[in-house]
Scaffold this motif. Structure first.
Motif, PDB file in Angstrom:
ATOM      1  N   MET A   1       0.843  -1.188   0.000  1.00 36.60           N
ATOM      2  CA  MET A   1       0.000   0.000   0.000  1.00 36.60           C
ATOM      3  C   MET A   1       0.883   1.244   0.000  1.00 36.60           C
ATOM      4  O   MET A   1       1.884   1.306   0.707  1.00 36.60           O
ATOM      5  CB  MET A   1      -0.929   0.008   1.214  1.00 36.60           C
ATOM      6  N   ASN A   2       0.517   2.260  -0.780  1.00 40.74           N
ATOM      7  CA  ASN A   2       1.252   3.516  -0.795  1.00 40.74           C
ATOM      8  C   ASN A   2       1.004   4.272   0.495  1.00 40.74           C
ATOM      9  O   ASN A   2      -0.132   4.414   0.944  1.00 40.74           O
ATOM     10  CB  ASN A   2       0.806   4.376  -1.990  1.00 40.74           C
ATOM     11  N   LYS A   3       2.061   4.748   1.126  1.00 44.10           N
ATOM     12  CA  LYS A   3       1.955   5.512   2.364  1.00 44.10           C
ATOM     13  C   LYS A   3       2.328   6.964   2.165  1.00 44.10           C
ATOM     14  O   LYS A   3       2.587   7.681   3.128  1.00 44.10           O
ATOM     15  CB  LYS A   3       2.841   4.868   3.433  1.00 44.10           C
TER      16      LYS A   3
ATOM     17  N   THR B   1      -0.080  14.885  -9.258  1.00 43.41           N
ATOM     18  CA  THR B   1       0.102  13.972  -8.134  1.00 43.41           C
ATOM     19  C   THR B   1       0.335  12.549  -8.638  1.00 43.41           C
ATOM     20  O   THR B   1      -0.344  12.088  -9.557  1.00 43.41           O
ATOM     21  CB  THR B   1      -1.120  14.001  -7.198  1.00 43.41           C
ATOM     22  N   TYR B   2       1.305  11.868  -7.993  1.00 36.39           N
ATOM     23  CA  TYR B   2       1.630  10.483  -8.327  1.00 36.39           C
ATOM     24  C   TYR B   2       1.638   9.643  -7.048  1.00 36.39           C
ATOM     25  O   TYR B   2       1.868  10.156  -5.945  1.00 36.39           O
ATOM     26  CB  TYR B   2       3.023  10.372  -8.955  1.00 36.39           C
ATOM     27  N   PHE B   3       1.419   8.345  -7.214  1.00 36.54           N
ATOM     28  CA  PHE B   3       1.723   7.418  -6.132  1.00 36.54           C
ATOM     29  C   PHE B   3       3.240   7.306  -6.025  1.00 36.54           C
ATOM     30  O   PHE B   3       3.983   7.703  -6.934  1.00 36.54           O
ATOM     31  CB  PHE B   3       1.114   6.044  -6.406  1.00 36.54           C
TER      32      PHE B   3
ATOM     33  N   ASN C   1       7.675  28.830   9.521  1.00 31.95           N
ATOM     34  CA  ASN C   1       6.826  27.681   9.188  1.00 31.95           C
ATOM     35  C   ASN C   1       5.600  28.109   8.372  1.00 31.95           C
ATOM     36  O   ASN C   1       4.558  27.433   8.411  1.00 31.95           O
ATOM     37  CB  ASN C   1       6.375  26.967  10.454  1.00 31.95           C
ATOM     38  N   ALA C   2       5.731  29.207   7.625  1.00 31.71           N
ATOM     39  CA  ALA C   2       4.608  29.691   6.817  1.00 31.71           C
ATOM     40  C   ALA C   2       4.117  28.596   5.880  1.00 31.71           C
ATOM     41  O   ALA C   2       4.911  27.851   5.294  1.00 31.71           O
ATOM     42  CB  ALA C   2       5.022  30.927   6.029  1.00 31.71           C
ATOM     43  N   ALA C   3       2.806  28.499   5.738  1.00 29.73           N
ATOM     44  CA  ALA C   3       2.218  27.430   4.925  1.00 29.73           C
ATOM     45  C   ALA C   3       2.329  27.739   3.433  1.00 29.73           C
ATOM     46  O   ALA C   3       2.379  28.894   3.013  1.00 29.73           O
ATOM     47  CB  ALA C   3       0.755  27.227   5.305  1.00 29.73           C
ATOM     48  N   HIS C   4       2.388  26.688   2.663  1.00 31.72           N
ATOM     49  CA  HIS C   4       2.397  26.774   1.196  1.00 31.72           C
ATOM     50  C   HIS C   4       1.205  25.943   0.697  1.00 31.72           C
ATOM     51  O   HIS C   4       1.346  24.788   0.311  1.00 31.72           O
ATOM     52  CB  HIS C   4       3.719  26.234   0.660  1.00 31.72           C
ATOM     53  N   TRP C   5       0.044  26.572   0.731  1.00 35.42           N
ATOM     54  CA  TRP C   5      -1.176  25.846   0.380  1.00 35.42           C
ATOM     55  C   TRP C   5      -1.326  25.720  -1.135  1.00 35.42           C
ATOM     56  O   TRP C   5      -1.210  26.689  -1.867  1.00 35.42           O
ATOM     57  CB  TRP C   5      -2.398  26.561   0.948  1.00 35.42           C
ATOM     58  N   ARG C   6      -1.580  24.495  -1.584  1.00 37.39           N
ATOM     59  CA  ARG C   6      -1.862  24.236  -2.989  1.00 37.39           C
ATOM     60  C   ARG C   6      -2.986  23.198  -3.099  1.00 37.39           C
ATOM     61  O   ARG C   6      -3.086  22.285  -2.268  1.00 37.39           O
ATOM     62  CB  ARG C   6      -0.626  23.718  -3.724  1.00 37.39           C
ATOM     63  N   LYS C   7      -3.773  23.324  -4.142  1.00 37.87           N
ATOM     64  CA  LYS C   7      -4.826  22.360  -4.413  1.00 37.87           C
ATOM     65  C   LYS C   7      -4.243  21.224  -5.248  1.00 37.87           C
ATOM     66  O   LYS C   7      -3.719  21.455  -6.338  1.00 37.87           O
ATOM     67  CB  LYS C   7      -5.984  23.024  -5.159  1.00 37.87           C
ATOM     68  N   ILE C   8      -4.301  20.003  -4.736  1.00 38.88           N
ATOM     69  CA  ILE C   8      -3.701  18.863  -5.419  1.00 38.88           C
ATOM     70  C   ILE C   8      -4.738  17.756  -5.613  1.00 38.88           C
ATOM     71  O   ILE C   8      -5.758  17.698  -4.921  1.00 38.88           O
ATOM     72  CB  ILE C   8      -2.491  18.307  -4.647  1.00 38.88           C
ATOM     73  N   SER C   9      -4.455  16.889  -6.566  1.00 39.74           N
ATOM     74  CA  SER C   9      -5.309  15.716  -6.798  1.00 39.74           C
ATOM     75  C   SER C   9      -4.975  14.624  -5.796  1.00 39.74           C
ATOM     76  O   SER C   9      -3.813  14.414  -5.440  1.00 39.74           O
ATOM     77  CB  SER C   9      -5.104  15.183  -8.222  1.00 39.74           C
ATOM     78  N   LEU C  10      -6.008  13.917  -5.346  1.00 34.24           N
ATOM     79  CA  LEU C  10      -5.858  12.801  -4.424  1.00 34.24           C
ATOM     80  C   LEU C  10      -6.468  11.547  -5.041  1.00 34.24           C
ATOM     81  O   LEU C  10      -7.309  11.636  -5.937  1.00 34.24           O
ATOM     82  CB  LEU C  10      -6.547  13.111  -3.090  1.00 34.24           C
ATOM     83  N   PRO C  11      -6.072  10.371  -4.560  1.00 38.42           N
ATOM     84  CA  PRO C  11      -6.685   9.140  -5.085  1.00 38.42           C
ATOM     85  C   PRO C  11      -8.184   9.149  -4.810  1.00 38.42           C
ATOM     86  O   PRO C  11      -8.602   9.417  -3.682  1.00 38.42           O
ATOM     87  CB  PRO C  11      -5.981   8.030  -4.303  1.00 38.42           C
ATOM     88  N   PRO C  12      -9.011   8.881  -5.807  1.00 46.14           N
ATOM     89  CA  PRO C  12     -10.458   8.853  -5.574  1.00 46.14           C
ATOM     90  C   PRO C  12     -10.857   7.697  -4.672  1.00 46.14           C
ATOM     91  O   PRO C  12     -10.221   6.640  -4.680  1.00 46.14           O
ATOM     92  CB  PRO C  12     -11.037   8.700  -6.983  1.00 46.14           C
ATOM     93  N   ARG C  13     -11.901   7.917  -3.896  1.00 43.86           N
ATOM     94  CA  ARG C  13     -12.430   6.851  -3.036  1.00 43.86           C
ATOM     95  C   ARG C  13     -13.464   6.071  -3.844  1.00 43.86           C
ATOM     96  O   ARG C  13     -14.603   6.485  -3.979  1.00 43.86           O
ATOM     97  CB  ARG C  13     -13.045   7.457  -1.777  1.00 43.86           C
ATOM     98  N   THR C  14     -13.032   4.958  -4.371  1.00 46.78           N
ATOM     99  CA  THR C  14     -13.908   4.178  -5.258  1.00 46.78           C
ATOM    100  C   THR C  14     -15.130   3.651  -4.507  1.00 46.78           C
ATOM    101  O   THR C  14     -16.204   3.501  -5.097  1.00 46.78           O
ATOM    102  CB  THR C  14     -13.129   3.009  -5.878  1.00 46.78           C
ATOM    103  N   GLU C  15     -14.958   3.374  -3.207  1.00 49.62           N
ATOM    104  CA  GLU C  15     -16.093   2.873  -2.440  1.00 49.62           C
ATOM    105  C   GLU C  15     -17.186   3.930  -2.301  1.00 49.62           C
ATOM    106  O   GLU C  15     -18.360   3.614  -2.045  1.00 49.62           O
ATOM    107  CB  GLU C  15     -15.635   2.395  -1.052  1.00 49.62           C
ATOM    108  N   ALA C  16     -16.784   5.212  -2.489  1.00 48.13           N
ATOM    109  CA  ALA C  16     -17.758   6.302  -2.429  1.00 48.13           C
ATOM    110  C   ALA C  16     -18.246   6.696  -3.825  1.00 48.13           C
ATOM    111  O   ALA C  16     -18.978   7.676  -3.979  1.00 48.13           O
ATOM    112  CB  ALA C  16     -17.158   7.511  -1.725  1.00 48.13           C
ATOM    113  N   GLY C  17     -17.806   5.949  -4.839  1.00 48.11           N
ATOM    114  CA  GLY C  17     -18.233   6.226  -6.197  1.00 48.11           C
ATOM    115  C   GLY C  17     -17.528   7.408  -6.838  1.00 48.11           C
ATOM    116  O   GLY C  17     -17.998   7.935  -7.854  1.00 48.11           O
TER     117      GLY C  17
END
Length: 258
Positions: free
Chosen positions: A1-3, A20-22, A75-91
Motif C-alpha cells: 500500500m502507498n503511504k 500527483t503520483y503514487f 513555518n509559513a504554509a504553502h497551500w496548494r490544491k492537489i489531486s488525491l486518489p479517488p475513493r472508489t467505495e464512495a463512487g
C-alpha cells in the motif's frame, strides 16, 4: 500500500501545474492554478508572505527557500490544491484537496535530484572495467524479447571473449573470426541505438561507467583491442600511438574529482 504521495510542480508559459503520483510513479491527476499564475508570482508572494515576499516567491516558485532571505514566519504554509486518489467505495472518479506543501514531513526535490517518478534510473549492474556495456538491464532493453519463457543465459560478446581465459585456448582461426564478430555486433548495436523506441527507453538512465579521461587504467580498459578490433587485432605500435594520444588528453587524476 502507498503511504505517501508525490506532487510535481511545473511552471510553463505562465501556468502552474501540480501533478500527483503514487510513490511508485503511477499518475493520479493534475490541478492547474489560475491563468497567468506564474506571471503574477511576486504579487501573490507579497500578499501571502508580507513579512518577506522574496522568500515567499521562492517558496511558490521552487517549493523551498533557496536564497539567504528567511521566510516569515519560518513555518509559513504553502497551500496548494492537489489531486488525491479517488475513493472508489464512495463512487468517486476524482478527488482533490488543499494541502500544505511546506508542512513538517514534506520532502522537496528538484529535477537535479533525478526523481524516479520521472523515469530516472541508476544503472550499476555492469562490474567489468573494459569500457563495454555489459549491463543485463540495458541489454534487455535493446535486445528483442525471447519467445522462450525461460531464455538461456546471454552469450558473451567478442570483446568479453577476448579478455577471458577462454581466449588462450582458442584456435588461431577462431581468434581471427572474433574481430568479424566484433564488427557485426557493433553494427547491430548501432542500429538498435538509432531506433527511436530504444532511444526513448534509454533517455533517463544514469549509468555508472569508468571515466574515459583517466590515465592510469588505459591498459585495463582497452587491452582487448590487441585481440579484437576492426579488421583484426590492433598492432602494438598502433596501440601505443592510441595510448599516447589518450595520455595527452586525459586529465582525471589532475582534476582530483574522485
Amino acid at each position: 500500500m502507498n503511504k505517501g504521495l508525490i506532487v510535481r510542480m511545473r511552471y510553463e508559459r505562465g501556468q502552474c501545474q501540480l501533478t500527483t503520483y503514487f510513490l511508485g510513479g503511477e499518475l493520479i491527476g493534475t490541478q492547474q492554478e489560475e491563468t497567468d499564475f506564474e506571471y503574477n508570482l511576486y504579487t501573490t508572494a507579497t500578499r501571502r508572505y508580507p513579512g518577506c515576499p522574496s522568500a515567499g516567491y521562492e517558496l511558490l516558485r521552487f517549493g523551498r527557500v533557496l536564497g539567504p532571505d528567511a521566510l516569515q514566519p519560518a513555518n509559513a504554509a504553502h497551500w496548494r490544491k492537489i489531486s488525491l486518489p479517488p475513493r472508489t467505495e464512495a463512487g468517486e472518479t476524482e478527488r482533490n484537496a488543499w494541502f500544505n506543501l511546506n508542512a513538517p514531513g514534506v520532502t522537496r526535490f528538484s529535477d537535479a535530484d533525478f526523481p524516479h517518478w520521472m523515469g530516472w534510473r541508476l544503472i550499476n549492474d555492469d562490474t567489468n572495467e573494459d569500457s563495454h556495456c555489459q549491463s543485463d538491464y540495458i541489454r534487455s532493453l535493446l535486445e528483442p524479447p525471447s519467445y522462450l519463457s525461460d531464455p538461456p543465459p546471454r552469450q558473451p560478446d567478442a570483446a568479453t571473449i577476448a579478455t577471458s581465459a577462454e581466449y588462450d585456448s582458442m584456435y588461431e582461426g577462431d581468434r581471427r573470426r572474433l574481430s568479424e564478430q566484433y564488427m557485426d555486433e557493433r553494427k547491430l548495436n548501432t542500429t538498435r541505438l538509432e531506433d527511436a523506441e530504444n532511444q526513448s527507453k534509454l533517455k533517463r538512465l544514469i549509468c555508472k561507467f569508468p571515466t574515459e579521461w583517466a590515465k592510469n587504467d588505459f591498459e585495463v580498459r582497452y587491452k582487448w583491442l590487441k585481440r579484437v578490433a576492426d579488421h583484426g587485432p590492433m598492432s602494438e605500435d598502433d596501440f601505443l600511438k592510441l595510448e599516447k594520444h589518450h595520455q595527452a588528453l586525459a586529465f582525471w587524476e589532475e582534476a582530483g574529482l574522485g
